[in-house]
Enzyme design. Structure first.
Site, PDB file in Angstrom:
ATOM      1  N   LEU A   1     -11.180  -2.497  12.601  1.00  0.00           N
ATOM      2  CA  LEU A   1     -11.231  -2.368  11.149  1.00  0.00           C
ATOM      3  C   LEU A   1     -10.909  -4.155  10.978  1.00  0.00           C
ATOM      4  O   LEU A   1     -11.269  -5.096  10.017  1.00  0.00           O
ATOM      5  CB  LEU A   1     -10.085  -2.340  10.786  1.00  0.00           C
ATOM      6  CG  LEU A   1      -9.463  -1.117  10.070  1.00  0.00           C
ATOM      7  CD1 LEU A   1     -10.441  -0.222  11.960  1.00  0.00           C
ATOM      8  CD2 LEU A   1      -8.459  -0.566  10.076  1.00  0.00           C
TER       9      LEU A   1
ATOM     10  N   LYS B   1       1.081  -0.968   0.039  1.00  0.00           N
ATOM     11  CA  LYS B   1      -0.112   0.164  -0.207  1.00  0.00           C
ATOM     12  C   LYS B   1       0.854   1.118   0.101  1.00  0.00           C
ATOM     13  O   LYS B   1       0.649   2.566  -0.506  1.00  0.00           O
ATOM     14  CB  LYS B   1      -1.307   0.035   1.321  1.00  0.00           C
ATOM     15  CG  LYS B   1      -2.155  -0.929   0.982  1.00  0.00           C
ATOM     16  CD  LYS B   1      -3.337  -0.906   2.203  1.00  0.00           C
ATOM     17  CE  LYS B   1      -4.112  -1.840   2.166  1.00  0.00           C
ATOM     18  NZ  LYS B   1      -4.720  -1.641   3.211  1.00  0.00           N
TER      19      LYS B   1
END
Length: 266
Positions: A221, A65
């Site tokens: 998350l 990422k």
């Protein structure tokens, strides 16, 4: 046929592949496929794209990422601010166009790669309805790639935060130094670590859970299991809780919207 997929390494299980495959079936989208592309080294992205010329969009997961940013021609504002991209739109571009824009000389490829962070959108939309005025300071558990989208959203909302980590880092609090007053004084606590993910469902981040109150909001998350031990311990103290499933769905739909957008960027 339009192809989409996920790059990362390893890719043992994927929410995205299951989600998009089911989406295509449910919505009778017959000209699209979604595949997994295990990519150990992000430098091999260009090779992957040339071997798969029908790729129109990619999701990006661990560990790429951050490093993928150097491979991109254009990065959306919030993704640039977060320093992380989890969604790439791929558009074909003639060498002539690329030469005029100066991109061919830099990247040396005949396609255009645009970077976005749909985790930011997903987290924002999932968190916002639960926020109350006293959720004005936060603890972020972990400080890896997943925390970047969380920080961006909190920054945009003017919510101050501290990251809690296992290893020392400038400005962060160590888990071992976290005190009950730190938990009491921060009514929003967000877990961005993988601690508690299936199959390790009996694990949770080491924080003073006894200091959690019914004014707290705990966001995890993680989406598998549906209720992590972190959320369960918070709920037992009366806190509001939410897992990461809705965030994942929202970020996936945002990616689909981006891939199908006709919007041009400089």
């Amino acid at each position: 046929m339009k192809h989409y997929g996920l790059i990362g390494f390893p890719l043992s299980h994927s929410f995205s592949k299951r989600y998009f495959t089911e989406k295509f079936e449910k919505e009778n989208i017959t000209d699209c496929t979604y595949e997994l592309y295990p990519l150990e080294n992000i430098a091999d992205l260009s090779k992957l794209l040339h071997e798969n010329p029908d790729l129109c969009g990619l999701n990006v997961t661990i560990p790429h990422k951050v490093k993928v940013l150097k491979q991109l021609d254009w990065i959306e504002h919030d993704a640039k601010g977060a320093g992380a991209v989890n969604c790439i739109r791929i558009t074909s571009e003639s060498p002539v166009q690329a030469a005029f824009s100066g991109e061919l000389g830099i990247k040396g490829h005949d396609f255009r790669l645009e970077g976005y962070n749909t985790d930011i959108y997903g987290f924002d939309m999932s968190l916002s309805p639960l926020l109350k005025t006293h959720h004005d300071t936060a603890l972020i558990l972990g400080d890896g790639g997943a925390a970047r989208a969380v920080k961006c959203v909190l920054d945009n909302k003017g919510i101050t935060y501290k990251c809690v980590t296992r290893k020392p880092a400038e400005g962060n609090i160590l888990f071992s130094d976290l005190r009950p007053k730190d938990v009491r004084n921060n009514k929003l606590i967000i877990n961005t670590t993988p601690v508690g993910t299936y199959p390790n469902v009996d694990e949770c981040p080491p924080i003073p859970y006894e200091a959690i109150t019914d004014d707290h909001l705990l966001f995890d998350l993680i989406y598998n299991p549906e209720e992590t031990l972190f959320l369960k311990k918070g709920a037992e103290k009366g806190a509001a809780t939410k897992n990461g499933y809705e965030m994942l769905v929202l970020q996936a739909e945002k990616a689909w919207e981006i891939w199908n957008s006709k919007e041009k960027h400089p």
